[in-house]
Motif scaffolding. Structure first.
Motif, PDB file in Angstrom:
ATOM      1  N   ASP A  96       1.021  -1.199  -0.021  1.00  0.00           N
ATOM      2  CA  ASP A  96       0.062   0.098  -0.059  1.00  0.00           C
ATOM      3  C   ASP A  96       0.885   1.152  -0.033  1.00  0.00           C
ATOM      4  OD1 ASP A  96       0.831  -0.500   2.645  1.00  0.00           O
ATOM      5  OD2 ASP A  96      -0.863   0.224   3.553  1.00  0.00           O
ATOM      6  N   ASP A  97       2.040   1.067   0.100  1.00  0.00           N
ATOM      7  CA  ASP A  97       3.015   2.323   0.174  1.00  0.00           C
ATOM      8  C   ASP A  97       4.428   1.932  -0.356  1.00  0.00           C
ATOM      9  OD1 ASP A  97       3.222   5.374   1.425  1.00  0.00           O
ATOM     10  OD2 ASP A  97       5.069   4.239   1.713  1.00  0.00           O
ATOM     11  N   TRP A  98       5.094   2.644  -1.207  1.00  0.00           N
ATOM     12  CA  TRP A  98       6.239   2.251  -1.771  1.00  0.00           C
ATOM     13  C   TRP A  98       7.475   2.538  -0.805  1.00  0.00           C
ATOM     14  CZ3 TRP A  98       6.571   0.511  -6.647  1.00  0.00           C
ATOM     15  CH2 TRP A  98       7.585   0.211  -7.105  1.00  0.00           C
ATOM     16  N   ASN A  99       7.612   3.077   0.082  1.00  0.00           N
ATOM     17  CA  ASN A  99       8.602   3.290   1.171  1.00  0.00           C
ATOM     18  C   ASN A  99       8.040   2.670   2.319  1.00  0.00           C
ATOM     19  OD1 ASN A  99      10.618   4.963  -0.534  1.00  0.00           O
ATOM     20  ND2 ASN A  99       8.885   6.373  -0.577  1.00  0.00           N
ATOM     21  N   PHE A 100       7.007   2.931   2.985  1.00  0.00           N
ATOM     22  CA  PHE A 100       6.713   2.466   4.262  1.00  0.00           C
ATOM     23  C   PHE A 100       5.334   1.660   4.285  1.00  0.00           C
ATOM     24  CE2 PHE A 100       9.061   6.519   4.299  1.00  0.00           C
ATOM     25  CZ  PHE A 100      10.070   5.882   5.279  1.00  0.00           C
ATOM     26  N   PRO A 101       5.467   0.690   3.479  1.00  0.00           N
ATOM     27  CA  PRO A 101       4.058  -0.371   3.412  1.00  0.00           C
ATOM     28  C   PRO A 101       3.675  -0.746   4.893  1.00  0.00           C
ATOM     29  CG  PRO A 101       6.040  -1.591   2.806  1.00  0.00           C
ATOM     30  CD  PRO A 101       6.394  -0.106   2.970  1.00  0.00           C
ATOM     31  N   THR A 102       2.357  -1.020   4.973  1.00  0.00           N
ATOM     32  CA  THR A 102       1.704  -1.535   6.272  1.00  0.00           C
ATOM     33  C   THR A 102       1.062  -2.733   5.862  1.00  0.00           C
ATOM     34  OG1 THR A 102      -0.305  -0.273   6.007  1.00  0.00           O
ATOM     35  CG2 THR A 102       1.444   0.696   7.142  1.00  0.00           C
ATOM     36  N   ARG A 103       0.899  -3.080   4.450  1.00  0.00           N
ATOM     37  CA  ARG A 103       0.086  -4.244   4.085  1.00  0.00           C
ATOM     38  C   ARG A 103       0.514  -4.611   3.057  1.00  0.00           C
ATOM     39  NH1 ARG A 103      -3.933  -0.234   4.460  1.00  0.00           N
ATOM     40  NH2 ARG A 103      -5.038  -0.201   2.211  1.00  0.00           N
TER      41      ARG A 103
ATOM     42  N   VAL B 212      21.962 -17.161   0.646  1.00  0.00           N
ATOM     43  CA  VAL B 212      20.490 -16.816   0.954  1.00  0.00           C
ATOM     44  C   VAL B 212      20.408 -16.032   2.214  1.00  0.00           C
ATOM     45  CG1 VAL B 212      19.738 -18.958  -0.274  1.00  0.00           C
ATOM     46  CG2 VAL B 212      20.468 -19.007   2.233  1.00  0.00           C
ATOM     47  N   ALA B 213      19.206 -15.343   2.332  1.00  0.00           N
ATOM     48  CA  ALA B 213      18.970 -14.732   3.707  1.00  0.00           C
ATOM     49  C   ALA B 213      17.712 -14.472   3.951  1.00  0.00           C
ATOM     50  CB  ALA B 213      19.813 -13.253   3.338  1.00  0.00           C
ATOM     51  N   ALA B 214      17.454 -14.450   5.246  1.00  0.00           N
ATOM     52  CA  ALA B 214      16.333 -14.060   5.815  1.00  0.00           C
ATOM     53  C   ALA B 214      16.128 -12.719   6.770  1.00  0.00           C
ATOM     54  CB  ALA B 214      15.564 -15.187   6.786  1.00  0.00           C
ATOM     55  N   GLN B 215      15.163 -11.970   6.635  1.00  0.00           N
ATOM     56  CA  GLN B 215      15.380 -10.524   7.182  1.00  0.00           C
ATOM     57  C   GLN B 215      13.793 -10.483   8.070  1.00  0.00           C
ATOM     58  OE1 GLN B 215      16.761  -6.502   5.663  1.00  0.00           O
ATOM     59  NE2 GLN B 215      14.574  -6.086   5.742  1.00  0.00           N
ATOM     60  N   LEU B 216      13.752  -9.766   9.063  1.00  0.00           N
ATOM     61  CA  LEU B 216      12.667  -9.201   9.890  1.00  0.00           C
ATOM     62  C   LEU B 216      12.741  -7.904  10.122  1.00  0.00           C
ATOM     63  CD1 LEU B 216       9.885  -9.907  11.086  1.00  0.00           C
ATOM     64  CD2 LEU B 216      11.234 -10.463  13.269  1.00  0.00           C
ATOM     65  N   GLN B 217      11.656  -7.180   9.875  1.00  0.00           N
ATOM     66  CA  GLN B 217      11.978  -5.697  10.077  1.00  0.00           C
ATOM     67  C   GLN B 217      10.497  -5.414  10.890  1.00  0.00           C
ATOM     68  OE1 GLN B 217      12.989  -2.371   7.322  1.00  0.00           O
ATOM     69  NE2 GLN B 217      10.816  -2.310   7.066  1.00  0.00           N
ATOM     70  N   ALA B 218      10.717  -4.631  11.917  1.00  0.00           N
ATOM     71  CA  ALA B 218       9.603  -4.076  12.511  1.00  0.00           C
ATOM     72  C   ALA B 218       9.570  -2.500  12.457  1.00  0.00           C
ATOM     73  CB  ALA B 218      10.026  -4.176  14.214  1.00  0.00           C
ATOM     74  N   GLN B 219       8.425  -1.977  12.034  1.00  0.00           N
ATOM     75  CA  GLN B 219       8.277  -0.788  11.519  1.00  0.00           C
ATOM     76  C   GLN B 219       7.240  -0.067  12.447  1.00  0.00           C
ATOM     77  OE1 GLN B 219       7.882   0.572   7.253  1.00  0.00           O
ATOM     78  NE2 GLN B 219       5.856   0.978   8.074  1.00  0.00           N
TER      79      GLN B 219
END
Length: 749
Positions: A561-568, A672-679
């Motif tokens: 829903d947003d290019w830089n800071f999506p929420t869904r 290969v990598a896995a990332q978790l981001q909290a915004q």
């Protein structure tokens, strides 16, 4: 016979009910509601209407100016206060009050452009653009009004053809006169009434050039009296007068000029009301279209009306109704407007070439369609803008017989679309990018795009895209890059390499759909190495010029829903490339040119997949998986895996981000990598992001789990502006074993 008698009985009952309603209306006084202008502050009108409906006040006519004309016009065709509440909260006002293209209807490439450039503007050469004259043309507002007024977009008598008689006010700047709309096209009348000078382009009707009605009559109670109102309920939106020290900057000065002009006839009209209410917008302004502001303004309207509750109830006696009277509340007009289909009687094309008419007829198979809904309306409008290059486009439905006539009306053609962007970061310092999109006058629509990047990394790219009637858009591209790249090894700079890259690509299969792209084609790369600074034995790239031919297949999906800071939403991209230097294989040669034997080509498999999960309105979790696997007995160093930074493909095409590594580092061929981001969003535009990542690398897939796990983390702060995100990132990884600080200002390119 029984069916006929039943029909007659129903008709008699309905006739009796209508007669009773007419008699009831005849016995009591006619009530008008007058809604003043005020930009976003006009959301408070909805709150007042909620209370009037709750109190059982009948509304027989509506008059309004600017935002009051919009709320009033929609109310007049059947949107009750609660449906208006839903409508205004459902809109993306950051899109509606601009001329941007709808992100959800654009191709991914068009969305990428919209989130790359600070400035995008159309340039018309030759023919004058009669729709100019304001910072915002208002084409998205006009399109929204068309959608909301479905069934009421043709020329109408507002006193006879609407559910409630309606009038709105505009100002003709040709002779500085007040223009009152009692008839015409409702969306056009509302658009003219709210055309704030300099902010929105005026509306031209005949010899009139119309702007915001507030310049002559911002509170048109006199118009309601002329319509025959016996009782007038008036609502204005004035806060405390501004002090001299509060008026700073161009926009506040323009706002003050408009506010002063809007005082015209105010006191006289206020004296003509039977019940007057003024909603104090407090800290909100005419431009406060955020979700929080809209909620608050609607609540302020309700609170102000409730303070007048006793007066509202007492007004019933003056109207001629008792306390128990409750009029029938209008139901929302066409509640299923986005899915409801209407029978097509025929098509009318306005201001379009025969070639463009044929293009639309063949692409959408119009001669085989017997019905239309809002979705098809939007698709037609978008195609006229994006594929046929019209600056403005409109699809409206005119009732005709037992169906509708579809009228497709186009504005001027775009001659040149100019884009400009600028950014700063602590790695490259300042960079600028310019773009020109030039549509060609051909039988089948063809567009050219020229892009130039200036900075430490320089680039010039040209694209020629054919827009046939099918979904595919064959594209021919040529790109020149002058790269200046620093290569690091475990946090220490190993060497710097300067090289020119020439790249030509033909993409015959290029499907661009709403959130989905599929591309297949052939690419040629030539690497001209200019200089390499560093240790003589530094690994990877040598200074031997080389060329490659590769077969490529790419797919990309993006519903965020947003290019830089999506929420869904989700983002997915995958690519397979088979790289050769003679169309079939890679020939390996020593530095002296001696041939070492034929080898198969190199296979490049890379993908990334991110999902966004909203835990509440402010906090979002975003897991991501990504990686790149290289196969073949020869792996050219220029295509080797690199990681570092925050974005995919930022310095070189194959670069992958890695939290905790600020510069570009080579890694093994299997990664290969896995990332978790909290915004976390703070306020409206402030974001805190925490990223944790783990990765495995090796020269063979079977050994991936046998190597040391790379770990990294970073914390970032960003402020989202119209010029792109501005922020800083701090990170650390067990690969570089040192912290880093990165500052970014502007969109990424």
């Amino acid at each position: 016979m029984k069916k006929i008698l039943m029909i007659i009985a129903v008709m008699m009952i309905c006739g009796t009910m209508n007669a009773e309603t007419d008699a009831s209306t005849a016995k009591r006084k006619k009530v008008a509601v007058v809604l003043s202008g005020g930009g976003a502050k006009g959301m408070a009108h909805i709150g007042v209407l909620k209370v009037l409906e709750r109190a059982g006040i009948p509304i027989d006519m509506v008059a309004g100016t600017s935002i009051g004309s919009i709320v009033g016009g929609l109310y007049a065709i059947g949107y009750n206060a609660h449906s208006l509440d839903s409508v205004v909260k459902a809109q993306d006002w950051s899109y509606v009050i601009t001329d941007k293209e709808n992100l959800h209807r654009q191709s991914l490439e068009d969305r990428r452009k919209q989130n790359t450039y600070l400035i995008s503007t159309g340039i018309t050469i030759g023919k004058r653009d009669m729709n100019a004259g304001g910072f915002i043309r208002g084409k998205n507002l006009a399109e929204l009004f068309q959608q909301l007024c479905t069934g009421y977009t043709d020329s109408l008598d507002f006193s006879r053809d609407l559910r409630i008689p309606f009038a709105c006010v505009a100002t003709n700047i040709m002779d500085n006169t007040e223009v009152v709309f009692h008839s015409g096209r409702l969306p056009q009348a509302m658009r003219a009434s709210m055309a704030i000078p300099a902010a929105f382009s005026p509306v031209r009707i005949g010899d009139m050039i119309l702007v915001d009605g507030g310049m002559k009559n911002n509170f048109p109670v006199d118009v309601a009296r002329e319509m025959g109102a016996d009782i007038v309920i008036g609502i204005t939106l004035s806060g405390k007068p501004k002090k001299a020290e509060e008026i700073r900057g161009t926009m506040s000065i323009v706002g003050q000029i408009i506010d002063i002009n809007c005082i015209n006839k105010y006191e006289e009209n206020k004296a003509l009301t039977d019940l007057y209410m003024n909603v104090d917008p407090r800290a909100y302004s005419t431009a406060s279209f955020s979700a929080a502001a809209i909620d608050s303004l609607i609540r302020y309207g309700e609170e102000e009306a409730m303070r007048h509750w006793d007066e509202i109830i007492a007004l019933k006696k003056r109207i001629g109704i008792d306390d128990s009277f409750h009029p029938t509340i209008l139901q929302p007009l066409r509640p299923n407007v986005m899915t409801e289909r209407q029978r097509i009687i025929g098509y009318t094309f306005e201001n379009m070439t025969q070639q463009d008419e044929r293009f639309l007829q063949q692409k959408f198979k119009l001669n085989k369609r017997d019905s239309i809904d809002a979705k098809l309306e939007q698709e037609l409008t978008t195609t006229m803008r994006m594929d046929l290059f019209y600056q403005t486009a409109e699809c409206r439905l005119k009732p005709e017989g037992d169906g509708v006539r579809v009228i497709l009306s186009a504005g001027n053609k775009k001659s040149i679309q100019l884009h400009a962007g600028v950014r700063y970061d602590t790695e490259e310092y300042v960079a600028m990018q310019l773009g020109l999109a030039i549509p060609l006058k051909t039988t089948i629509p063809v567009s050219t795009d020229i892009t130039a990047r200036l900075g430490k990394r320089m680039m010039v790219r040209g694209d020629l895209t054919v827009h046939p009637r099918s979904f595919t858009r064959p594209t021919l591209s040529f790109t020149f890059r002058k790269n200046d790249v620093d290569i690091y090894m475990e946090g220490d700079r190993s060497y710097n390499i300067l090289y020119n890259q020439y790249q030509g690509e033909f993409t015959p299969i290029n499907f661009n759909m709403k959130n989905f792209d599929v591309q297949m084609g052939l690419r040629w790369d030539f690497m001209h190495y200019r200089n390499k600074l560093g240790a003589a034995n530094s690994p990877q790239v040598t200074l031997k010029n080389e060329h490659f031919f590769s077969y490529r297949a790419r797919t990309e999906y993006n519903s965020e829903d947003d290019w830089n800071f999506p929420t869904r939403g989700a983002r997915f991209k995958a690519e397979y490339a088979y790289v050769t230097n003679n169309f079939t294989e890679l020939n390996n040669r020593a530095l002296d040119g001696t041939k070492l034997g034929k080898k198969t080509g190199m296979s490049d498999v890379n993908a990334n997949w991110r999902m966004s999960f909203s835990c509440n309105s402010r906090f979002t979790l975003q897991p991501m998986l990504y990686g790149r696997l290289l196969f073949g007995s020869v792996i050219p160093a220029i295509f080797g895996n690199t990681i570092g930074g925050e974005w995919f493909g930022h310095y070189v095409e194959q670069q992958m981000p890695f939290a905790g590594i600020g510069n570009m580092e080579y890694v093994s061929h299997q990664f290969v990598a896995a990332q978790l981001q909290a915004q976390q969003r703070i306020g409206s535009n402030n974001y805190i992001q925490l990223r944790l990542v783990g990765a495995q690398q090796s020269e063979a897939i079977k050994n991936l789990l046998d190597t040391k796990t790379m770990l990294g983390g970073q914390i970032a702060y960003s402020y989202n502006t119209i010029a792109g995100p501005i922020g800083a990132t701090m990170g650390y990884s067990n690969h570089t074993k040192e912290p880093y600080l990165f500052i970014n200002m502007g969109y990424v390119f």
